[in-house]
Design an enzyme around this catalytic site. Structure first.
Site, PDB file in Angstrom:
ATOM      1  N   GLY A  91      -8.734  87.393  40.085  1.00  9.32           N
ATOM      2  CA  GLY A  91      -8.236  86.362  40.989  1.00  9.32           C
ATOM      3  C   GLY A  91      -6.740  86.150  40.857  1.00  9.32           C
ATOM      4  N   GLY A  92      -6.367  84.898  40.558  1.00  7.50           N
ATOM      5  CA  GLY A  92      -4.958  84.541  40.453  1.00  7.50           C
ATOM      6  C   GLY A  92      -4.235  85.369  39.414  1.00  7.50           C
ATOM      7  N   GLY A 115      12.763 113.339  61.614  1.00  5.78           N
ATOM      8  CA  GLY A 115      12.862 111.921  61.269  1.00  5.78           C
ATOM      9  C   GLY A 115      12.920 111.722  59.763  1.00  5.78           C
ATOM     10  N   ALA A 116      12.230 112.597  59.031  1.00  7.59           N
ATOM     11  CA  ALA A 116      12.204 112.444  57.579  1.00  7.59           C
ATOM     12  C   ALA A 116      13.609 112.620  56.996  1.00  7.59           C
ATOM     13  CB  ALA A 116      11.230 113.432  56.965  1.00  7.59           C
TER      14      ALA A 116
END
Ligand code: HXC
Length: 527
Positions: free
Chosen positions: A182-183, A417-418
């Site tokens: 959890g936390g 694009g890379a």
């Protein structure tokens, strides 16, 4: 007579003083003894205080609020009020520099977080931020203390808020040394670095029992959230170690590379490795053929001081390498495509990993060195449907937003694009260098010829000969660094053997770089 009386009073006073100090020492001993060391050792874990001894320079840890106890009632809590309330907080020195730490004590309510426990952590986090010193958390706790209900949950809220407030202000390191549910799992996720120790550390939002109840899946603690799962599958763990001793050594090494806060530069270190050491061996390490594989780690080791570097997420998104190293004694963040893994292609995980690293370096004034050898983004429905566009954009965003010194070295392939994303000149690197073996292009020659000359090739009397001719022309015309150099898109074409010397010189030149972004509350990066 008068004098005698004074003497008697003084003696009584001293005796009281001694008695009080003795009482205090006994109390401190009780606090320091804590819960059973045997039980903790039987779980294969060190005690809180053994851990703090390993983290800090010998004898420098100073505890605060060791005497704090909870005031909760109900479920028998009023009869169990141990000192520390299950968390040891304080500060000390690591390599002579101030560092704050808190450490859950699993032996007290399973290290779970109640109101007093949380208040101690809040106070320490506030102190670390005010003092401008790193915060290290030693997590070995069962999450919110069930008996304290909503006050425990609110305690976590206060930690999360402070984690985020201190983000990019002081380095925050989480070490996971037990079951963190959890936390106790979310706070590490908000920090800069997460270390896990194999065999004893687990992290999950809901444990195996809840998983079984809700989904019917049978899974062990280790299978659900063990160190190897988070190292190789989820990417939650930045570093995984085999044992606690090794882990604290690694954390100390990492701290030696980081500034204490965002107002300082990272600490320099003397090195005997000459700044102008030639890297002739690079010509053997990197094959000239663009489709042949090699291990980029060997290239990094050859370039940096003493061959030492600190790699993050070593087993996750292995097609990209993110590492801290020193060049000429100064710290740099290295981002490098890894041709030995999926040919170094950029995909969702690689983009996320590198984006976070670029952000981390930028927040803490660590210059960026980007080593490029990338065939492009990974094509396919899987990547597209899982959102390569927005994940790839994270890397683009992180680079475009980074104001630290940025130097790019293009070793071999840099396609499409890379190439742009890997800190090209057009997105703001300060200096770009290319090896003569480099091929910057929109795509590889075969792909380009098949698209641009498709009709012509199909109509040719000998299509294969026509294709080969066009591929050759495309290569000669476009696929070399001089095309980019003529256009100012690389600043120089360099002898690979000079890579280390040029990088050290470039980073020294850019050290005082000052670049400001427009005034705004904050940007809105893709998520
Ligand atoms: C109070 C707890 C506790 C808890 C364990 N203990 N969890 N006490 N609150 N959350 C106590 C046990 O009663 C026991 O006390 C001691 O700690 C050791 O626990 P064991 O179960 O005996 O140990 P082990 O078998 O090693 O199992 C450890 C464990 C398990 C895996 C952590 O205890 C467990 O699953 N606990 C619950 C975890 C959890 O669900 N936490 C809440 C998460 S929700 P004695 O006195 O017998 O020694 C959360 C929300 C925060 O945190 C908000 C997030 C956004």
């Amino acid at each position: 007579m008068t004098v005698d009386t004074a003497c008697t009073e003084d003696t009584a006073h001293t005796e009281t003083h001694v008695a009080k100090v003795t009482e205090l020492l006994l109390l401190k001993e009780e606090v320091a003894r804590g819960p059973s060391a045997e039980a903790q050792h039987a779980r294969g874990k060190l005690t809180v205080r053994e851990r703090l001894e390993l983290l800090f320079d010998r004898g420098t840890f100073r505890e605060i609020e060791g005497l704090r106890r909870h005031r909760a009632t109900g479920f028998g809590l009023e009869d169990r009020r141990p000192f520390t309330d299950g968390v040891v907080t304080g500060w000390g020195r690591v390599h002579g520099r101030e560092v704050f730490a808190y450490a859950h004590d699993f032996g007290i309510f399973g290290g779970s977080l109640g109101e007093a426990h949380a208040a101690k952590i809040h106070k320490l986090m506030d102190l670390a931020e005010s003092a401008g010193a790193p915060l290290v958390s030693l997590n070995d706790g069962a999450g919110a203390r069930i008996q304290e209900g909503v006050t425990a949950l609110a305690g976590y809220g206060g930690i999360f808020r402070r984690n985020v407030r201190a983000s990019g202000v002081i380095p925050q390191i989480s070490i996971v040394l037990g079951p963190c549910a959890g936390g106790a799992a979310y706070s590490p996720a908000l920090t800069d670095f997460v270390f896990m120790v194999r065999g004893i550390a687990q992290m999950y939002v809901t444990g195996p029992d809840v998983v079984r109840a809700v989904t019917g899946e049978e899974i062990t603690h280790e299978g659900l959230g063990g160190a190897d799962v988070h190292a190789a599958v989820s990417g939650v763990a930045t570093v995984v170690c085999d044992n606690e001793h090794e882990c604290f050594e690694e954390v100390r090494y990492l701290l030696s590379l980081l500034p204490s806060n965002n107002r300082e530069l990272p600490p320099g270190a003397a090195t005997a490795d000459p700044p102008d050491r030639r890297n002739d061996v690079l010509l053997d390490l990197v094959p000239a053929q663009p489709n042949q594989s090699y291990d980029m780690r060997a290239v990094i080791g050859e370039i940096v001081d003493d061959g030492d570097f600190f790699e993050l997420h070593e087993r996750w998104a292995t097609n990209i390498i993110c590492a801290f190293a020193r060049l000429g004694g100064e710290v740099a963040g290295i981002i490098a495509n890894q041709p030995a893994s999926q040919a170094g292609v950029l995909d969702i995980h690689a983009s996320e990993k590198a984006a976070r690293f670029v952000q981390t370096c930028d927040a803490f004034s660590i210059p960026l060195v980007t080593l490029v050898d990338v065939p492009g983004f990974l094509p396919g429905t899987g990547q597209e449907h899982d959102g390569i566009i927005r994940h790839g954009a994270k890397l683009l965003y992180a680079y475009c937003n980074a104001t630290v010194p940025r130097v790019q070295v293009i070793l071999r392939k840099a396609y499409g694009g890379a190439y742009i994303v890997m800190d090209s000149r057009s997105i703001g690197c300060d200096l770009s260098f290319a090896w003569p073996t480099n091929e910057i292009a929109v795509m590889g020659a075969e792909g380009a010829a098949n698209i641009v000359f498709r009709r012509e090739i199909a109509a040719a009397p000998d299509p294969e000969a026509a294709r080969a001719q066009r591929i050759k022309e495309y290569r000669q015309e476009l696929m070399h660094p001089y095309y980019a150099a003529e256009r100012g898109l690389v600043d120089d074409v360099i002898d690979p053997a000079d890579t280390r010397a040029i990088l050290i010189d470039a980073l020294a030149t850019l050290r005082a770089k000052h670049a400001a972004l427009p005034s705004r509350k904050h940007g809105n990066p893709p998520a």
